[in-house]
Design an enzyme around this catalytic site. Sequence first.
Site, PDB file in Angstrom:
ATOM      1  N   GLU A 155       1.510 -11.617   5.820  1.00  0.00           N
ATOM      2  CA  GLU A 155       0.437 -10.876   6.497  1.00  0.00           C
ATOM      3  C   GLU A 155       0.721 -10.948   7.999  1.00  0.00           C
ATOM      4  OE1 GLU A 155      -2.016  -9.124   5.311  1.00  0.00           O
ATOM      5  OE2 GLU A 155      -2.596  -9.880   3.318  1.00  0.00           O
ATOM      6  N   HIS A 213       0.840  -1.215   0.000  1.00  0.00           N
ATOM      7  CA  HIS A 213       0.000   0.000   0.000  1.00  0.00           C
ATOM      8  C   HIS A 213       0.872   1.262   0.000  1.00  0.00           C
ATOM      9  CE1 HIS A 213      -3.361  -2.731   0.549  1.00  0.00           C
ATOM     10  NE2 HIS A 213      -2.602  -3.344   1.453  1.00  0.00           N
TER      11      HIS A 213
END
Length: 229
Positions: free
Chosen positions: A146, A10
């Site tokens: 993650e 991101h």
Amino acid sequence: MVKIVLDAGHGGKDPGALANGLKEKDITLALVLKAGAYLTENYQCDVIYTRKEDMYLSPSERARRANEAKADVFCSFHINSAENPSARGFETFRYPKTAGKTAMLQMLVHEKVMNEMKKHHVLNRGMKEENFAVVRETEMPAVLTETLFISNKEDARLLKSESFLDQVACAHAVGIAQAAGAKERTVPAETKTLYRLLTGTFSEREEAEEKAGLLRRAYGWIVHVKEEK
């Protein structure tokens, strides 16, 4: 030299997951910079970042940068999120049906990070496969991690801890380095500084020997009498 690409997920207009006062894009960047610093300090490798600041890059652009750098391995850092606030833990992903060095990269990173996660009783969600663009379009062994769930209060508490992020980043770095075959940097032996002790100058050798004997007996020093002209 081994080339390692680290990708902070991101960034810029894409904050990623948002919860508990945290932004995914900020945590991924912190992890990447910490991991890169550890790699540079401890391994013989060239670390390349897809981003080192708050900027937006598409998944394809991230993969393209890694391919252009002809990287040996690629790791994309992410933070998870779920509608269910009880969801938590750590998991890793590689492209479906990949094996060999890619599977080895995933296994090593997952193992090293989970060794740290266990200290905090973090759930092991396993090694998985997924059709993510950054692991699909990269031409080298690639893995996506993650690290915890930003939507879980307990996970978020850990993600706010600088020491926890340090541990997780270093664990990523060690796993990545081992998978890439990066050699550890050797620390040069510390150069010792020697100091000469002068106890005086004597006109008679006997007097000098007597003084030297006193020092040997009193302190156990190694004292030599040297004639000077």
